[in-house]
Motif scaffolding. Structure first.
Motif, PDB file in Angstrom:
ATOM      1  N   ALA A  93       0.849  -1.197   0.000  1.00 43.58           N
ATOM      2  CA  ALA A  93       0.000   0.000   0.000  1.00 43.58           C
ATOM      3  C   ALA A  93       0.884   1.246   0.000  1.00 43.58           C
ATOM      4  N   GLY A  94       1.944   1.197   0.769  1.00 44.77           N
ATOM      5  CA  GLY A  94       2.887   2.310   0.823  1.00 44.77           C
ATOM      6  C   GLY A  94       3.717   2.351  -0.451  1.00 44.77           C
ATOM      7  N   LEU A  95       3.971   3.568  -0.941  1.00 39.89           N
ATOM      8  CA  LEU A  95       4.679   3.703  -2.223  1.00 39.89           C
ATOM      9  C   LEU A  95       6.043   4.343  -2.059  1.00 39.89           C
ATOM     10  N   ILE A 164      -7.952   9.056  14.292  1.00 38.84           N
ATOM     11  CA  ILE A 164      -7.280   8.292  13.237  1.00 38.84           C
ATOM     12  C   ILE A 164      -6.781   9.275  12.177  1.00 38.84           C
ATOM     13  N   VAL A 165      -5.487   9.262  11.915  1.00 37.86           N
ATOM     14  CA  VAL A 165      -4.915  10.188  10.923  1.00 37.86           C
ATOM     15  C   VAL A 165      -4.725   9.424   9.617  1.00 37.86           C
ATOM     16  N   GLY A 166      -5.601   9.703   8.641  1.00 36.86           N
ATOM     17  CA  GLY A 166      -5.567   8.997   7.354  1.00 36.86           C
ATOM     18  C   GLY A 166      -6.683   7.978   7.293  1.00 36.86           C
ATOM     19  N   LEU A 167      -7.850   8.397   6.754  1.00 35.68           N
ATOM     20  CA  LEU A 167      -9.002   7.486   6.749  1.00 35.68           C
ATOM     21  C   LEU A 167      -9.147   6.841   5.370  1.00 35.68           C
ATOM     22  N   TYR A 190      -7.204  13.511   3.633  1.00 36.15           N
ATOM     23  CA  TYR A 190      -7.033  14.447   2.519  1.00 36.15           C
ATOM     24  C   TYR A 190      -8.366  14.670   1.805  1.00 36.15           C
ATOM     25  N   TYR A 191      -9.238  13.675   1.853  1.00 36.57           N
ATOM     26  CA  TYR A 191     -10.564  13.789   1.215  1.00 36.57           C
ATOM     27  C   TYR A 191     -11.641  13.697   2.298  1.00 36.57           C
ATOM     28  N   PRO A 192     -11.959  14.798   2.965  1.00 34.23           N
ATOM     29  CA  PRO A 192     -12.873  14.722   4.113  1.00 34.23           C
ATOM     30  C   PRO A 192     -14.352  14.738   3.724  1.00 34.23           C
ATOM     31  N   LEU A 220      -1.960   6.318  13.627  1.00 38.61           N
ATOM     32  CA  LEU A 220      -1.494   6.818  12.320  1.00 38.61           C
ATOM     33  C   LEU A 220      -1.712   5.790  11.230  1.00 38.61           C
ATOM     34  N   THR A 221      -2.423   6.211  10.171  1.00 46.79           N
ATOM     35  CA  THR A 221      -2.657   5.338   9.010  1.00 46.79           C
ATOM     36  C   THR A 221      -2.568   6.166   7.723  1.00 46.79           C
ATOM     37  N   LEU A 222      -1.659   7.119   7.702  1.00 43.10           N
ATOM     38  CA  LEU A 222      -1.496   7.969   6.499  1.00 43.10           C
ATOM     39  C   LEU A 222      -0.232   7.552   5.752  1.00 43.10           C
ATOM     40  N   PRO A 223      -0.131   7.880   4.468  1.00 40.20           N
ATOM     41  CA  PRO A 223       1.074   7.471   3.717  1.00 40.20           C
ATOM     42  C   PRO A 223       2.290   8.324   4.046  1.00 40.20           C
ATOM     43  N   VAL A 249       0.839   2.429  12.663  1.00 35.59           N
ATOM     44  CA  VAL A 249       0.861   1.267  11.754  1.00 35.59           C
ATOM     45  C   VAL A 249       1.043   1.756  10.314  1.00 35.59           C
ATOM     46  N   ALA A 250       1.602   2.970  10.163  1.00 36.91           N
ATOM     47  CA  ALA A 250       1.772   3.543   8.815  1.00 36.91           C
ATOM     48  C   ALA A 250       3.221   3.375   8.361  1.00 36.91           C
ATOM     49  N   ARG A 251       4.036   4.377   8.576  1.00 36.36           N
ATOM     50  CA  ARG A 251       5.468   4.310   8.283  1.00 36.36           C
ATOM     51  C   ARG A 251       6.217   5.027   9.395  1.00 36.36           C
ATOM     52  N   ASP A 275       4.268  -0.583  14.896  1.00 31.93           N
ATOM     53  CA  ASP A 275       4.565  -1.703  13.988  1.00 31.93           C
ATOM     54  C   ASP A 275       5.658  -1.289  13.012  1.00 31.93           C
ATOM     55  N   VAL A 276       5.922   0.022  12.953  1.00 38.72           N
ATOM     56  CA  VAL A 276       6.887   0.563  11.989  1.00 38.72           C
ATOM     57  C   VAL A 276       7.777   1.571  12.703  1.00 38.72           C
ATOM     58  N   THR A 277       9.042   1.618  12.311  1.00 40.64           N
ATOM     59  CA  THR A 277       9.976   2.541  12.952  1.00 40.64           C
ATOM     60  C   THR A 277      10.799   3.229  11.859  1.00 40.64           C
ATOM     61  N   HIS A 299       6.998  -4.676  11.717  1.00 36.95           N
ATOM     62  CA  HIS A 299       6.325  -4.369  10.450  1.00 36.95           C
ATOM     63  C   HIS A 299       5.600  -5.609   9.900  1.00 36.95           C
ATOM     64  N   VAL A 300       4.690  -6.104  10.729  1.00 40.10           N
ATOM     65  CA  VAL A 300       3.955  -7.313  10.330  1.00 40.10           C
ATOM     66  C   VAL A 300       2.484  -7.017  10.028  1.00 40.10           C
ATOM     67  N   GLY A 301       2.126  -5.720  10.001  1.00 37.45           N
ATOM     68  CA  GLY A 301       0.716  -5.353   9.849  1.00 37.45           C
ATOM     69  C   GLY A 301       0.027  -5.967   8.641  1.00 37.45           C
ATOM     70  N   PHE A 338      -0.806   8.998  -3.394  1.00 42.70           N
ATOM     71  CA  PHE A 338      -1.778   7.977  -2.995  1.00 42.70           C
ATOM     72  C   PHE A 338      -2.974   8.054  -3.944  1.00 42.70           C
ATOM     73  N   PRO A 339      -3.817   7.000  -3.982  1.00 35.05           N
ATOM     74  CA  PRO A 339      -4.942   7.009  -4.923  1.00 35.05           C
ATOM     75  C   PRO A 339      -6.137   7.809  -4.403  1.00 35.05           C
ATOM     76  N   HIS A 340      -6.972   8.269  -5.315  1.00 36.15           N
ATOM     77  CA  HIS A 340      -8.229   8.910  -4.933  1.00 36.15           C
ATOM     78  C   HIS A 340      -9.186   7.811  -4.446  1.00 36.15           C
TER      79      HIS A 340
HETATM   80  N1  LIG Z   1       2.132  -1.712   8.944  1.00 34.88           N
HETATM   81  C1  LIG Z   1       1.964  -2.275   7.773  1.00 34.88           C
HETATM   82  O1  LIG Z   1       2.342  -3.413   7.543  1.00 34.88           O
HETATM   83  C2  LIG Z   1       1.266  -1.519   6.699  1.00 34.88           C
HETATM   84  C3  LIG Z   1       1.453  -0.173   6.566  1.00 34.88           C
HETATM   85  N2  LIG Z   1       0.798   0.505   5.581  1.00 34.88           N
HETATM   86  C4  LIG Z   1       0.987   1.952   5.500  1.00 34.88           C
HETATM   87  O2  LIG Z   1      -0.264   2.557   5.746  1.00 34.88           O
HETATM   88  C5  LIG Z   1      -0.522   3.555   4.779  1.00 34.88           C
HETATM   89  C6  LIG Z   1      -2.025   3.617   4.524  1.00 34.88           C
HETATM   90  O3  LIG Z   1      -2.445   2.423   3.898  1.00 34.88           O
HETATM   91  P1  LIG Z   1      -3.902   2.328   3.253  1.00 34.88           P
HETATM   92  O4  LIG Z   1      -4.930   2.734   4.214  1.00 34.88           O
HETATM   93  O5  LIG Z   1      -3.983   1.004   2.639  1.00 34.88           O
HETATM   94  O6  LIG Z   1      -3.766   3.451   2.120  1.00 34.88           O
HETATM   95  P2  LIG Z   1      -4.889   4.352   1.458  1.00 34.88           P
HETATM   96  O7  LIG Z   1      -4.266   4.965   0.262  1.00 34.88           O
HETATM   97  O8  LIG Z   1      -6.139   3.532   1.289  1.00 34.88           O
HETATM   98  O9  LIG Z   1      -5.190   5.458   2.547  1.00 34.88           O
HETATM   99  C7  LIG Z   1      -4.354   6.524   2.863  1.00 34.88           C
HETATM  100  C8  LIG Z   1      -5.259   7.668   3.291  1.00 34.88           C
HETATM  101  O10 LIG Z   1      -4.461   8.685   3.879  1.00 34.88           O
HETATM  102  C9  LIG Z   1      -5.011   9.939   3.495  1.00 34.88           C
HETATM  103  N3  LIG Z   1      -3.979  10.961   3.645  1.00 34.88           N
HETATM  104  C10 LIG Z   1      -2.985  11.283   2.805  1.00 34.88           C
HETATM  105  N4  LIG Z   1      -2.224  12.266   3.328  1.00 34.88           N
HETATM  106  C11 LIG Z   1      -2.764  12.563   4.528  1.00 34.88           C
HETATM  107  C12 LIG Z   1      -2.429  13.486   5.557  1.00 34.88           C
HETATM  108  N5  LIG Z   1      -1.385  14.318   5.441  1.00 34.88           N
HETATM  109  N6  LIG Z   1      -3.199  13.517   6.666  1.00 34.88           N
HETATM  110  C13 LIG Z   1      -4.262  12.697   6.801  1.00 34.88           C
HETATM  111  N7  LIG Z   1      -4.624  11.790   5.853  1.00 34.88           N
HETATM  112  C14 LIG Z   1      -3.877  11.741   4.746  1.00 34.88           C
HETATM  113  C15 LIG Z   1      -5.471   9.734   2.068  1.00 34.88           C
HETATM  114  O11 LIG Z   1      -6.452  10.675   1.707  1.00 34.88           O
HETATM  115  C16 LIG Z   1      -6.002   8.295   2.111  1.00 34.88           C
HETATM  116  O12 LIG Z   1      -7.388   8.265   2.370  1.00 34.88           O
HETATM  117  C17 LIG Z   1       0.292   3.137   3.543  1.00 34.88           C
HETATM  118  O13 LIG Z   1       0.685   4.267   2.794  1.00 34.88           O
HETATM  119  C18 LIG Z   1       1.468   2.413   4.134  1.00 34.88           C
HETATM  120  O14 LIG Z   1       2.562   3.277   4.277  1.00 34.88           O
HETATM  121  C19 LIG Z   1      -0.063  -0.124   4.728  1.00 34.88           C
HETATM  122  C20 LIG Z   1      -0.267  -1.470   4.813  1.00 34.88           C
HETATM  123  C21 LIG Z   1       0.411  -2.278   5.789  1.00 34.88           C
END
Ligand SMILES: NC(=O)C1=CN([C@@H]2O[C@H](COP(=O)(O)OP(=O)(O)OC[C@H]3O[C@@H](n4cnc5c(N)ncnc54)[C@H](O)[C@@H]3O)[C@@H](O)[C@H]2O)C=CC1
Ligand SMILES: O=C(O)C(=O)COP(=O)(O)O
Length: 357
Positions: A93-95, A164-167, A190-192, A220-223, A249-251, A275-277, A299-301, A338-340
């Motif tokens: 999911a992370g790019l 939750i930061v990043g929905l 980003y898309y509220p 935290l769940t934002l990219p 659980v983001a990065r 889960d991430v450092t 990093h097992v999420g 990230f995708p729309h």
């Molecule tokens: N711990 C792990 O193993 C995993 C970690 N991840 C990390 O979690 C992130 C999110 O994954 P998904 O939910 O699948 O991606 P997603 O692309 O579905 O969701 C990301 C959301 O974050 C929002 N966003 C972007 N910038 C933001 C900001 N500055 N503040 C608040 N929201 C913001 C976007 O609008 C989007 O809705 C990934 O980019 C990846 O880095 C993803 C999967 C597993």
């Protein structure tokens, strides 16, 4: 250039995610089905090579389509100089592994992600960390070494405000799982515009500092991208309520880890689950290792018995859409990173497994 001309140039797909032979066979079958479908302008064989991490750097310059997540350093200058790559389907999911400046700037390369694909397991991981913090599992586990197996105060989730930061895919799934626990759920995104029923309020990213100040638990769940690197720092931790909890659980690099360590050491934060450092694996010298109020997982999420199957299903669906000229699921806006939500792909509901079968 027409689609047909573009597809004419697609000769080789390079894979780099932990596929088994049946996954490669599924991808080859999808390509054969596209070739045999009179409505799809694909008339030739495409080679599929499983590079693995061992050969990804060597083989990526020969790829017209790359599907995977390179965890070893890749010489992107060599990839771009080869002028072959047209599409990256990330198996993560992370790019942050592939959205380098050259890829962002090259209009000929499209990128799609695995956003949301791992949401069920990331939500389970978040719950494991969160409940472990509240019920002091880290502290009680450490008692084996002291030994000092005595009661300590624990905390409840009921009545708390969770931010939750990043929905996106992950954030929404976490909100859905939290809903029955008598909590108030705030989120920023980003898309509220499209607030799902699971959350009590969905705010724009400009209100993230307010979310930190109002929540008892921040998740935290934002990219990670250029604008989110270290966006959680001393200021955000200082704004959090004394005795609050933090889960990432983001990065790792979204957070200034030294600020997290300081906030924990001062006792301001009651606990953190990561889960991430910033550096993975976490260096042995990190103070996070010895803090009894910290839970760390490596990093097992995204790990799940279903992960590679689910990823390959998305890959095959997107391959068919690509050669049919349809919009890809999870196509990334490369400037945002990230995708729309309108193009997001959600994995079908998990089916119960039957061990006797
Ligand atoms: N711990 C792990 O193993 C995993 C970690 N991840 C990390 O979690 C992130 C999110 O994954 P998904 O939910 O699948 O991606 P997603 O692309 O579905 O969701 C990301 C959301 O974050 C929002 N966003 C972007 N910038 C933001 C900001 N500055 N503040 C608040 N929201 C913001 C976007 O609008 C989007 O809705 C990934 O980019 C990846 O880095 C993803 C999967 C597993
Ligand atoms: O999908 C993601 O972004 C993840 O963090 C999963 O990462 P991984 O491919 O398991 O290293």
């Amino acid at each position: 250039m027409t689609n047909q001309q573009t597809f004419e140039m697609i000769r080789r797909i390079v894979l780099c995610y932990p596929v088994e032979p049946h996954h490669v066979a599924q991808i080859k079958q999808t390509l054969a089905d596209c070739k045999n479908d009179a409505t799809i302008p694909l008339d030739h064989e495409i080679e599929v090579v499983d590079a693995g991490q061992e050969r990804v750097d060597e083989l990526l310059p020969t790829a017209d389509i790359f599907i995977g997540h390179a965890k070893v350093p890749v010489d992107w200058d060599r990839v771009l100089a080869a002028k072959r790559l047209q599409w990256i389907q990330s198996s993560a999911a992370g790019l942050d592994h592939c959205l380098v400046a050259g890829v962002i700037a090259e209009p000929g390369i499209i990128v799609s992600s695995a956003s949301g694909l791992f949401a069920p397991q990331v939500a389970e991981q978040t719950f494991a960390l969160l409940f472990g913090l509240l019920r002091r599992i880290g502290l009680f586990e450490r008692a084996r070494q002291i030994p000092e197996f005595i009661r300590r105060p624990t905390d409840d989730i009921r009545g708390k405000t969770v931010g939750i930061v990043g929905l996106g895919g992950n954030g929404r799934e976490i909100a859905k799982m939290l809903r029955p626990w008598e909590v108030k759920i705030l989120a920023t995104d980003y898309y509220p515009e499209n607030q799902p029923d699971e959350v009590d309020a969905l705010w724009p990213t400009s209100r993230t500092d307010e979310l930190f100040a109002t929540s008892d638990i921040v998740i935290l769940t934002l990219p990670l991208n250029a604008s989110t690197r270290h966006c959680v720092s001393e200021k955000q931790f200082a704004a959090m309520k004394p005795g609050s909890y933090f889960v990432n659980v983001a990065r790792g690099a979204v957070v200034d880890e030294s600020a997290l360590v300081a906030s924990l050491a001062s006792g301001h934060l009651a606990g953190a689950g990561v889960d991430v450092t910033e550096t993975e694996p976490l260096p042995p010298t990190s103070p996070l290792w010895t803090d009894p109020n910290v839970l760390i997982t490596p990093h097992v999420g995204a790990q799940s018995i279903r992960r590679v199957d689910d990823t390959t299903d998305l890959v095959c669906i997107n391959l068919r859409r690509y050669f049919s000229g349809l919009p890809l699921y999870n196509r990334v806006d490369k400037t945002l990173g990230f995708p729309h939500p309108s193009v997001s792909y959600r994995v079908a509901g998990a089916q119960p497994t039957n061990d006797s079968q």
